[in-house]
Every structure is written in structure tokens, then in C-alpha cells.
Write a protein that holds these residues in place. Structure first.
Motif, PDB file in Angstrom:
ATOM      1  N   GLN A  23       0.860  -1.467  -0.023  1.00 31.31           N
ATOM      2  CA  GLN A  23      -0.033   0.067  -0.049  1.00 31.31           C
ATOM      3  C   GLN A  23       0.697   1.036  -0.115  1.00 31.31           C
ATOM      4  O   GLN A  23       0.589   2.167  -0.634  1.00 31.31           O
ATOM      5  N   GLN A  24       1.808   1.194   0.712  1.00 26.08           N
ATOM      6  CA  GLN A  24       2.948   2.578   0.804  1.00 26.08           C
ATOM      7  C   GLN A  24       3.490   2.848  -0.635  1.00 26.08           C
ATOM      8  O   GLN A  24       3.389   3.701  -1.040  1.00 26.08           O
ATOM      9  N   ALA A  25       3.895   1.525  -1.354  1.00 30.31           N
ATOM     10  CA  ALA A  25       4.396   1.575  -2.591  1.00 30.31           C
ATOM     11  C   ALA A  25       3.412   2.214  -3.811  1.00 30.31           C
ATOM     12  O   ALA A  25       3.844   3.281  -4.384  1.00 30.31           O
ATOM     13  N   LEU A  26       2.314   1.921  -3.528  1.00 28.38           N
ATOM     14  CA  LEU A  26       1.083   2.073  -4.437  1.00 28.38           C
ATOM     15  C   LEU A  26       0.835   3.572  -4.236  1.00 28.38           C
ATOM     16  O   LEU A  26       0.532   4.320  -5.097  1.00 28.38           O
ATOM     17  N   THR A  27       0.794   3.986  -2.812  1.00 28.98           N
ATOM     18  CA  THR A  27       0.573   5.457  -2.411  1.00 28.98           C
ATOM     19  C   THR A  27       1.907   6.401  -3.186  1.00 28.98           C
ATOM     20  O   THR A  27       1.405   7.385  -3.709  1.00 28.98           O
ATOM     21  N   ARG A  28       2.992   5.950  -3.151  1.00 30.41           N
ATOM     22  CA  ARG A  28       4.044   6.657  -3.771  1.00 30.41           C
ATOM     23  C   ARG A  28       3.709   6.694  -5.249  1.00 30.41           C
ATOM     24  O   ARG A  28       4.313   7.878  -5.693  1.00 30.41           O
ATOM     25  N   PHE A  29       3.338   5.772  -5.942  1.00 28.10           N
ATOM     26  CA  PHE A  29       3.025   5.834  -7.487  1.00 28.10           C
ATOM     27  C   PHE A  29       1.979   7.052  -7.586  1.00 28.10           C
ATOM     28  O   PHE A  29       2.114   7.555  -8.319  1.00 28.10           O
ATOM     29  N   GLU A  30       1.006   6.644  -6.974  1.00 26.01           N
ATOM     30  CA  GLU A  30      -0.301   7.693  -7.112  1.00 26.01           C
ATOM     31  C   GLU A  30      -0.089   9.118  -6.810  1.00 26.01           C
ATOM     32  O   GLU A  30      -0.547   9.973  -7.437  1.00 26.01           O
ATOM     33  N   ALA A  31       1.102   9.420  -5.719  1.00 24.99           N
ATOM     34  CA  ALA A  31       1.078  10.778  -5.475  1.00 24.99           C
ATOM     35  C   ALA A  31       2.159  11.290  -6.235  1.00 24.99           C
ATOM     36  O   ALA A  31       2.345  12.595  -6.232  1.00 24.99           O
ATOM     37  N   SER A  32       2.717  10.600  -7.232  1.00 20.43           N
ATOM     38  CA  SER A  32       3.907  11.048  -8.091  1.00 20.43           C
ATOM     39  C   SER A  32       3.173  12.266  -8.984  1.00 20.43           C
ATOM     40  O   SER A  32       2.075  12.035  -9.566  1.00 20.43           O
ATOM     41  N   SER A  33       3.901  13.193  -9.283  1.00 14.70           N
ATOM     42  CA  SER A  33       3.414  14.125 -10.508  1.00 14.70           C
ATOM     43  C   SER A  33       3.656  13.726 -11.768  1.00 14.70           C
ATOM     44  O   SER A  33       3.261  14.324 -12.604  1.00 14.70           O
ATOM     45  N   ASP A  34       4.495  12.688 -11.643  1.00 16.34           N
ATOM     46  CA  ASP A  34       4.470  12.055 -13.001  1.00 16.34           C
ATOM     47  C   ASP A  34       3.521  11.299 -13.631  1.00 16.34           C
ATOM     48  O   ASP A  34       2.993  10.286 -13.078  1.00 16.34           O
ATOM     49  N   GLU A  35       2.769  11.771 -14.547  1.00 15.05           N
ATOM     50  CA  GLU A  35       1.573  10.962 -14.888  1.00 15.05           C
ATOM     51  C   GLU A  35       1.786   9.518 -15.306  1.00 15.05           C
ATOM     52  O   GLU A  35       0.970   8.616 -15.218  1.00 15.05           O
ATOM     53  N   PHE A  36       2.944   9.287 -15.976  1.00 13.02           N
ATOM     54  CA  PHE A  36       3.473   8.067 -16.075  1.00 13.02           C
ATOM     55  C   PHE A  36       3.210   6.991 -14.918  1.00 13.02           C
ATOM     56  O   PHE A  36       2.809   6.064 -14.893  1.00 13.02           O
ATOM     57  N   LEU A  37       4.086   7.488 -14.139  1.00 15.22           N
ATOM     58  CA  LEU A  37       4.081   6.917 -12.834  1.00 15.22           C
ATOM     59  C   LEU A  37       2.847   6.575 -11.862  1.00 15.22           C
ATOM     60  O   LEU A  37       2.535   5.617 -11.285  1.00 15.22           O
ATOM     61  N   ALA A  38       2.157   7.490 -11.941  1.00 15.55           N
ATOM     62  CA  ALA A  38       0.765   7.663 -11.388  1.00 15.55           C
ATOM     63  C   ALA A  38      -0.223   6.508 -12.163  1.00 15.55           C
ATOM     64  O   ALA A  38      -0.847   5.780 -11.432  1.00 15.55           O
ATOM     65  N   GLY A  39      -0.004   6.601 -13.360  1.00 11.80           N
ATOM     66  CA  GLY A  39      -0.755   5.522 -14.237  1.00 11.80           C
ATOM     67  C   GLY A  39      -0.358   4.022 -13.989  1.00 11.80           C
ATOM     68  O   GLY A  39      -1.059   3.175 -13.753  1.00 11.80           O
ATOM     69  N   ARG A  40       1.060   3.964 -13.540  1.00  6.40           N
ATOM     70  CA  ARG A  40       1.496   2.578 -13.293  1.00  6.40           C
ATOM     71  C   ARG A  40       0.943   2.203 -11.843  1.00  6.40           C
ATOM     72  O   ARG A  40       0.551   0.915 -11.877  1.00  6.40           O
ATOM     73  N   GLY A  41       0.721   3.158 -11.063  1.00  3.95           N
ATOM     74  CA  GLY A  41       0.293   2.746  -9.740  1.00  3.95           C
ATOM     75  C   GLY A  41      -1.241   2.452  -9.978  1.00  3.95           C
ATOM     76  O   GLY A  41      -1.613   1.305  -9.149  1.00  3.95           O
TER      77      GLY A  41
END
Length: 167
Positions: A57-75
Motif C-alpha cells: 500500500q505504501q508503494a502504491l501510494t507513492r506511485f499515485e502521489a507522483s506528479s509524473d503521469e506515467f508513474l501515477a498511471g503505473r500505480g
């Protein structure tokens, strides 16, 4: 003539129903393969997160919190993978623990999923040599015979000779 039509209907339904155990077996194999692949993806993600000192969950939260659209999408994609893994694992467990009647009752689930549709697209009929296949064929023969016999009798009703009642 009614018996011939009923017999044909019985044999047709027997053949159709006898195929269900084979379809269910092919579906279960595909489902098991999908669960295995999603398990590998999930375990790899959890391992990588743990290496970084995070839980899933912490890792997913990091992805989702990213300002990079690609990383947020990967999450978002990874979260969807985990949800699908849980859903497909539960479905596989239900199928593996079900008896022949319960599997037949779950038939709509076989057709409503992507895996069910792909299984149907690639389905190869087989001769039922298992007890389950023979029981489905026998049940189909009986139901098909009775159904076609009933339909024949119903359709023939207007053409039956009527004898006057004697008083």
C-alpha cells in the motif's frame, strides 16, 4: 414421429450438455494460468517494495502521489492487477472446491469474463469419458427427450381427432 423428434432433441441436448465438463476444465486451466502469472507480478511488486522498506500500500501510494503521469498511471495499473489477482484467485478456489452441480450453477460466470470468452473462442469439443461428462450427457438426453416430446404434443393438440362424448 413424436418419439423420433423427441429422440433427436434428447441426443442433441445430451451432446451439448456433455461438453460442459470439458469447457469447464479448459476454463479452469486458463484461469489457473492467469492466476499464476498475476501471482508472479504481485510477488515481484511486493518484493521490490519490501526491498525499498515499503509495504504494498505504501508503494502504491507513492506511485499515485507522483506528479509524473506515467508513474501515477503505473500505480493505478498495479492496483488493478492486485484486485484482479484477488478476484481470479477467489474464483479459482470456488471452482476447484465445487462439485459437478455447483460448477454447472456457476456457468454464467464462465461466459461473462475475459477468460471465459477466450476459452469459448478457442474451445475444442471432446468426447465425455468421465463420470461427470456421462452424467451430463444422460441428463441432457432425458431433459431433451421430455422437452421435445412435450413441445410436439403441444403443437399437435389442434390437429388431434376429437371424439364426441357419449351420454
Amino acid at each position: 414421429m413424436r418419439r423420433v423428434v423427441a429422440g433427436i432433441g434428447g441426443v442433441a441436448l445430451a451432446v451439448a450438455l456433455s461438453q460442459f465438463p470439458e469447457y469447464a476444465q479448459q476454463y479452469t486451466q486458463r484461469l489457473g494460468g492467469a492466476v499464476d502469472e498475476l501471482r508472479i507480478v504481485t510477488e515481484k511488486f511486493d518484493h521490490d517494495a519490501q526491498e525499498a522498506g515499503l509495504d504494498r500500500q505504501q508503494a502504491l501510494t507513492r506511485f499515485e502521489a507522483s506528479s509524473d503521469e506515467f508513474l501515477a498511471g503505473r500505480g493505478t495499473s498495479e492496483a488493478a492487477n492486485f484486485a484482479r489477482y484477488e478476484q481470479l484467485s477467489a474464483t479459482l478456489a470456488r471452482i476447484q472446491n465445487a462439485n459437478a452441480v455447483e460448477r454447472f450453477q456457476m456457468m454464467p460466470a464462465y461466459f461473462d469474463t475475459d477468460i471465459g470468452a477466450r476459452t469459448l473462442d478457442n474451445y475444442k469439443p471432446a468426447v465425455p469419458v468421465t463420470v461427470e461428462g456421462i452424467l451430463y450427457a444422460g441428463g441432457g438426453l432425458l431433459v431433451g427427450y421430455l422437452l421435445m416430446s412435450g413441445i410436439w404434443r403441444f403443437l399437435a393438440m389442434p390437429f388431434k381427432k376429437r371424439y364426441p362424448a357419449y351420454r
